[in-house]
Design a protein around this motif. Structure first.
Motif, PDB file in Angstrom:
ATOM      1  N   VAL A   7      48.605  50.208  36.789  1.00 21.33           N
ATOM      2  CA  VAL A   7      49.068  49.141  36.039  1.00 21.33           C
ATOM      3  C   VAL A   7      50.358  48.649  36.432  1.00 21.33           C
ATOM      4  O   VAL A   7      51.255  49.498  36.243  1.00 21.33           O
ATOM      5  CB  VAL A   7      48.812  49.529  34.313  1.00 21.33           C
ATOM      6  CG1 VAL A   7      49.291  48.439  33.464  1.00 21.33           C
ATOM      7  CG2 VAL A   7      47.515  50.127  33.924  1.00 21.33           C
ATOM      8  N   ARG A   8      50.343  47.471  36.773  1.00 19.12           N
ATOM      9  CA  ARG A   8      51.657  46.862  37.060  1.00 19.12           C
ATOM     10  C   ARG A   8      51.888  45.541  36.197  1.00 19.12           C
ATOM     11  O   ARG A   8      50.902  44.747  35.745  1.00 19.12           O
ATOM     12  CB  ARG A   8      51.542  46.305  38.431  1.00 19.12           C
ATOM     13  CG  ARG A   8      51.412  47.404  39.411  1.00 19.12           C
ATOM     14  CD  ARG A   8      51.693  47.057  40.764  1.00 19.12           C
ATOM     15  NE  ARG A   8      50.933  48.065  41.692  1.00 19.12           N
ATOM     16  CZ  ARG A   8      50.018  47.725  42.752  1.00 19.12           C
ATOM     17  NH1 ARG A   8      49.613  46.544  42.702  1.00 19.12           N
ATOM     18  NH2 ARG A   8      49.519  48.706  43.356  1.00 19.12           N
ATOM     19  N   PRO A   9      53.216  45.403  35.871  1.00 17.20           N
ATOM     20  CA  PRO A   9      53.406  44.147  34.655  1.00 17.20           C
ATOM     21  C   PRO A   9      53.291  42.750  35.865  1.00 17.20           C
ATOM     22  O   PRO A   9      53.557  42.822  37.043  1.00 17.20           O
ATOM     23  CB  PRO A   9      54.827  44.396  34.551  1.00 17.20           C
ATOM     24  CG  PRO A   9      55.382  45.237  35.382  1.00 17.20           C
ATOM     25  CD  PRO A   9      54.444  46.142  36.046  1.00 17.20           C
ATOM     26  N   PHE A  15      49.326  42.059  32.587  1.00 13.32           N
ATOM     27  CA  PHE A  15      49.251  43.104  33.563  1.00 13.32           C
ATOM     28  C   PHE A  15      48.280  43.038  34.463  1.00 13.32           C
ATOM     29  O   PHE A  15      47.407  42.339  34.340  1.00 13.32           O
ATOM     30  CB  PHE A  15      49.111  44.629  32.696  1.00 13.32           C
ATOM     31  CG  PHE A  15      50.399  44.791  31.972  1.00 13.32           C
ATOM     32  CD1 PHE A  15      51.422  45.449  32.422  1.00 13.32           C
ATOM     33  CD2 PHE A  15      50.266  44.095  30.571  1.00 13.32           C
ATOM     34  CE1 PHE A  15      52.429  45.940  31.564  1.00 13.32           C
ATOM     35  CE2 PHE A  15      51.422  44.431  29.694  1.00 13.32           C
ATOM     36  CZ  PHE A  15      52.584  45.043  30.202  1.00 13.32           C
ATOM     37  N   ARG A  52      52.500  48.751  28.839  1.00 13.18           N
ATOM     38  CA  ARG A  52      52.008  49.349  29.900  1.00 13.18           C
ATOM     39  C   ARG A  52      51.282  50.470  29.550  1.00 13.18           C
ATOM     40  O   ARG A  52      50.101  50.793  29.972  1.00 13.18           O
ATOM     41  CB  ARG A  52      52.932  49.635  31.041  1.00 13.18           C
ATOM     42  CG  ARG A  52      52.558  50.144  32.308  1.00 13.18           C
ATOM     43  CD  ARG A  52      53.744  50.177  33.295  1.00 13.18           C
ATOM     44  NE  ARG A  52      53.070  50.722  34.718  1.00 13.18           N
ATOM     45  CZ  ARG A  52      53.922  50.700  35.762  1.00 13.18           C
ATOM     46  NH1 ARG A  52      55.191  50.184  35.748  1.00 13.18           N
ATOM     47  NH2 ARG A  52      53.190  50.721  36.932  1.00 13.18           N
TER      48      ARG A  52
END
Length: 97
Positions: A7-9, A15, A52
């Motif tokens: 998971v990446r912003p 996300f 996140r």
């Protein structure tokens, strides 16, 4: 075989999620409504809880019910919450472990 979830912003309340299992990988855009994040923070008494972390546990919930290939590209957690009464209690439990 176990699943990998990254998971990446991407932006405010948004996300990118990569879900992989073996040679198969799917990409998703996950939106966390600010109200839902605040509700979960209050319910689990964890003001430091990040969106996140919420996304990671929400994806774990979704992946228990569907394979990654059946998940839509765009996932609005507010819509998931409205469509499935199990979602919020399950994610809340996951976040208190």
């Amino acid at each position: 075989m176990s699943q990998r979830v990254e998971v990446r912003p991407m932006g405010a309340h948004e996300f990118a999620a990569l879900v992989g299992e073996g040679d198969i990988a799917t990409q998703h855009r996950v939106v966390v409504p600010e109200e839902l994040a605040e509700e979960l923070r209050v319910q689990v008494a964890r003001p430091e809880l990040t969106e996140r972390q919420i996304v990671a546990e929400a994806l774990a919930f979704l992946l228990e019910h569907k394979p990654a290939t059946a998940l839509p590209h765009d996932i609005d957690l507010g819509g998931v919450h409205r469509a499935d009464t199990r979602f919020l209690p399950d994610v809340r439990t996951r976040l208190t472990r």
